[in-house]
Design a protein around this motif. Sequence first.
Motif, short mmCIF file in Angstrom:
data_model
loop_
_atom_site.label_atom_id
_atom_site.label_comp_id
_atom_site.label_asym_id
_atom_site.label_seq_id
_atom_site.Cartn_x
_atom_site.Cartn_y
_atom_site.Cartn_z
N ASP A 19 52.01 57.79 92.49
CA ASP A 19 51.08 57.94 93.62
C ASP A 19 50.33 59.27 93.45
O ASP A 19 50.94 60.33 93.46
CB ASP A 19 51.89 57.93 94.92
CG ASP A 19 51.05 58.19 96.14
OD1 ASP A 19 51.61 58.27 97.24
OD2 ASP A 19 49.81 58.32 96.01
N GLU B 207 47.84 66.29 99.93
CA GLU B 207 47.17 65.09 100.45
C GLU B 207 48.06 64.38 101.46
O GLU B 207 47.59 63.83 102.45
CB GLU B 207 46.86 64.17 99.27
CG GLU B 207 46.01 62.98 99.60
CD GLU B 207 46.81 61.71 99.87
OE1 GLU B 207 48.05 61.75 99.87
OE2 GLU B 207 46.19 60.68 100.12
N GLU B 208 49.36 64.39 101.24
CA GLU B 208 50.26 63.55 102.04
C GLU B 208 50.57 64.10 103.43
O GLU B 208 51.03 63.36 104.29
CB GLU B 208 51.59 63.35 101.29
CG GLU B 208 51.44 62.64 99.96
CD GLU B 208 51.24 61.14 100.10
OE1 GLU B 208 51.09 60.66 101.23
OE2 GLU B 208 51.20 60.45 99.07
N ARG C 203 46.85 59.26 113.37
CA ARG C 203 48.27 59.57 113.30
C ARG C 203 48.63 60.53 114.45
O ARG C 203 47.81 61.35 114.87
CB ARG C 203 48.62 60.26 111.98
CG ARG C 203 48.46 59.36 110.75
CD ARG C 203 48.95 60.06 109.50
NE ARG C 203 48.62 59.31 108.30
CZ ARG C 203 48.85 59.78 107.07
NH1 ARG C 203 49.39 60.97 106.90
NH2 ARG C 203 48.53 59.06 106.01
N ARG D 43 46.34 52.06 111.51
CA ARG D 43 45.22 51.97 110.56
C ARG D 43 44.50 50.62 110.69
O ARG D 43 45.09 49.62 111.09
CB ARG D 43 45.72 52.07 109.12
CG ARG D 43 46.63 53.25 108.91
CD ARG D 43 46.82 53.54 107.47
NE ARG D 43 47.92 54.47 107.25
CZ ARG D 43 48.14 55.08 106.11
NH1 ARG D 43 47.34 54.87 105.08
NH2 ARG D 43 49.14 55.93 105.97
N ALA E 114 45.78 52.12 101.96
CA ALA E 114 46.26 53.51 101.91
C ALA E 114 45.07 54.46 102.05
O ALA E 114 43.95 54.12 101.71
CB ALA E 114 46.97 53.77 100.58
N GLY E 115 45.37 55.66 102.53
CA GLY E 115 44.36 56.71 102.58
C GLY E 115 44.33 57.44 101.26
O GLY E 115 45.31 57.45 100.51
N HIS F 42 55.48 54.74 97.77
CA HIS F 42 56.22 55.62 98.71
C HIS F 42 57.68 55.22 98.66
O HIS F 42 58.39 55.20 99.66
CB HIS F 42 55.67 55.52 100.14
CG HIS F 42 54.36 56.23 100.28
ND1 HIS F 42 53.74 56.42 101.50
CD2 HIS F 42 53.57 56.83 99.37
CE1 HIS F 42 52.61 57.09 101.32
NE2 HIS F 42 52.47 57.34 100.04
O1 HGY Z 1 49.42 57.61 103.74
C1 HGY Z 1 48.59 57.34 102.89
O2 HGY Z 1 47.81 56.45 103.07
C2 HGY Z 1 48.52 58.12 101.61
O3 HGY Z 1 49.73 58.03 100.95
N1 HGY Z 1 48.17 59.48 101.89
#
Ligand code: HGY
Length: 431
Positions: free
Chosen positions: A110, A144-145, A236, A308, A376-377, A403
């Motif tokens: 990832d 990023e996470e 979120r 989402r 996914a983002g 994940h």
């Molecule tokens: O959460 C997501 O969509 C990516 O893993 N940041």
Amino acid sequence: IHRIAEIRLNDRFGAEPRLGNAVLDAADRLARHSEPPFAEQGQLCVTYLTLPHQAVAQDLALAMREAGFDEVAIDALGNVVGLLHASRPDAPRLLTGSHYDTVRNAGRHDGRLGVLATIEAVRQLRQEGRRLPFALELVAFSEEEGQRYAATFLSSSALVGRFDPAWLDQRDADGIRLQDALRAAGHPGTLGSIEALRRDPARYLGYVELHIEQGPVLCELDLPLGVVTSINGSRRYTGEILGLASHAGTTPMDRRRDAAAAAAELVLAVEREALARPGTVGTVGLLEVPGGSINVVPGRCRFSLDLRAGDDAARDALDGAVRAALASICDRRGLQHTLTPTVVASAAPCAPAWQARWASAVEALGLPVHRLPSGAGHDAMKIHEALPQAMLFVRGGNLGISHNPLETVSNDDADLAVRALRALLDGLSHE
Ligand code: HGY
Ligand code: MN
Ligand code: MN
Ligand code: MN
């Protein structure tokens, strides 16, 4: 299909040792760095600015230098940036990249697949003595996470001038401020040093990102690559339900203010509201009774929400329904609740011209083009705020699970990922 691709490829790029091996071996090496207690269990967890995170940055910088990038640096946020000069000075740049931080107990591809595949593509270009008519700037994004700090896409936000100064005062679970974590990792930790990372969009052609799909679509279609059409938006939250701690043995069932029972209703409400809205997803990924005991009715229950959808209206409809459900559950049970938004990310359509370039690259490999949205983002949705962007997905094995340490990529597919990037770069060179 692979055999055809192999034959077609060899007469196009020349017979190369399997590039996929190099990418997967590098991923294995990077996965050595992991944080306690995950490391002791052989699990991967690299969150922002920890010592393993800094070790990964050093390894990536070394790998970029060895591959032949002309300039390599680790910037004020820990991004590892490699620049391959163009065949002529003052040429525009193509930006590419992905992230190297991970979630807890993560897979090893990832984010990192995109960085490592680009490193192999540059190595191949240098071995061929090739220069592109544009510079290639690779950014291995450091955060990023949003695991250690609730600042998802922190690094790519800085590149597009969207770094939120309030993030510097955010504290992690141990109470360490982001600013202090930056300084402890040898960075200035000043807003000025971060705002200086903003890229001037006029200098760039656009942004492309290679990433594992993290879903089952390509697996089920038996396709190694897919062109991304858009990236789903999200909202979120972190939240807390407040009831009344009381004795588990003496408090009658009809007189309790049980925060965990309310949270359990909320989890099912999130599932119900998302199921009722095709194309939306809702997740309660964190759920805990802080300071709880086996013989105490939970007085507090902390939770997270990740909502989402493919478009912002659908995302907001789900968001409204979930927040209404939370309020009604708490009212009925006589409880209070707090809800703190942590991320609002708009759905990001991928630029048609760049989707077309990825599609041509996939066709150049003799493969069919399949287009799909991203659940996914990705950093690309942040870069989208300043540059045209598009992504190419690489099939994940095990039905694309992600994940999760079961995340996997085959050698062949990693090989095709590098070759697809090369094909895109070559196509762009002849425009
Ligand atoms: O959460 C997501 O969509 C990516 O893993 N940041
Ligand atoms: Mn991820
Ligand atoms: Mn990712
Ligand atoms: Mn007692």
